[in-house]
Design a protein around this motif. Structure first.
Motif: not given
Length: 318
Positions: A51-58
């Protein structure tokens, strides 16, 4: 859904994840998942990472800049604009795939937790039945033992030598049988205690899985709702690309409608990125601490409240 609702759906996933973590927090709240080498703690930890990887998009895109450069005649062409739109669409497609994966993971986690509760309930029922059967056997053997002992000591008063030998032999045989009955009864009772303890342990594991199941059900629903966000972005990008195909590539004139479409889509995309960096990533860190019962877990609700309150400003580019 309105832009505000789309962003609120992302916050809801984090808030619901916190509820799920709270139900199994601490070293004794974990659930060993059926048909899986994982525990619920480990599975939720992996979900938090995804979830953290997904939310942290550029959040920043090059499409708006390419359109601005084209309008200002600063060397950009329609080809640059089209390439920027295509690159952004690829990013959003990855974002959509990641959210679909999260929704699948939540569903699999819920289903596995439900299977675990069912398995533990079956284990408890089987162990309780076995404990009851063993106690019944022990009781029957106990009754038989009492009868054997009573019979063994009922010796005749007047016997000749041969009769005495026969009676003694019979007495010894009954006493040996009584000893065997006593050993069998004792063993049955010991096994009954083991089975009862197994049933109690399985019941406790079932109860923990059942408690976790409610928040996991809500997590599935929250993730399904959150997938609307990338789908909406894909829809807007589809409209932008359709508008680009209708432009006159020989002309530097950029339709105002196209500029507005790009601005709206970029505002939503960038608002979600700022929502993550300002609020949601910090909340996920607190959820990790909550799983291990470390201080800070109770701040998740505050993170989510501030995130929700900040959404209108984020949509205004603030």
């Amino acid at each position: 859904m309105e832009p505000r609702e789309l962003l609120e759906a992302l916050v809801a996933v984090v808030a619901t994840l916190s509820e799920a973590a709270a139900t199994v927090s601490g070293p004794y709240g974990d659930v060993l998942l059926a048909m899986s080498p994982w525990s619920l703690h480990k599975a939720l930890g992996t979900f938090i990472g995804h979830l953290q990887d997904t939310l942290g998009h550029p959040g920043v895109t090059s499409l708006g800049r390419a359109l601005a450069a084209l309008r200002a005649n600063q060397g950009a062409t329609w080809a640059h604009v089209t390439a920027a739109a295509s690159a952004w669409r690829d990013s959003v497609a990855t974002f959509e795939d990641n959210w679909a994966r999260l929704a699948r993971e939540a569903t699999e986690l819920r289903d596995t937790c439900r299977d675990t509760a069912t398995r533990e309930a079956t284990t408890a029922a089987t162990a309780n039945t076995l404990a009851g059967d063993l106690k019944d056997k022990a009781a029957r053997w106990g009754t038989s033992l009492d009868s054997l002992v009573a019979t063994a000591w009922q010796l005749p008063l007047a016997l000749d030598k041969e009769e005495v030998a026969s009676v003694v032999a019979a007495h010894d045989a009954r006493m040996e049988a009584a000893a065997n009955e006593e050993e069998a009864a004792t063993k049955a009772m010991e096994e009954a205690v083991v089975a009862a303890n197994k049933a109690q342990a399985a019941t406790r594991r079932e109860q923990r899985a059942e408690i976790a199941l409610g928040p996991l059900e809500r997590l599935v629903a929250a993730c399904d709702k959150a997938t609307t966000f990338p789908r909406e972005l894909q829809r807007q990008l589809g409209d932008i690309e359709a508008a680009l195909k209708g432009t006159n590539e020989a002309s530097p004139d950029v339709p105002e409608a196209l500029v507005a479409m790009v601005a709206n889509a970029e505002r939503l995309w960038e608002a979600s990125a700022r929502l993550a960096t300002r609020h949601l990533v910090g909340a996920l860190g607190d959820i990790r601490r909550l799983l291990s019962s470390r201080p800070g877990g109770h701040a998740v609700a505050e993170w989510c409240q501030r995130a929700t309150e900040d959404i209108p400003k984020l949509l205004q580019g603030q």
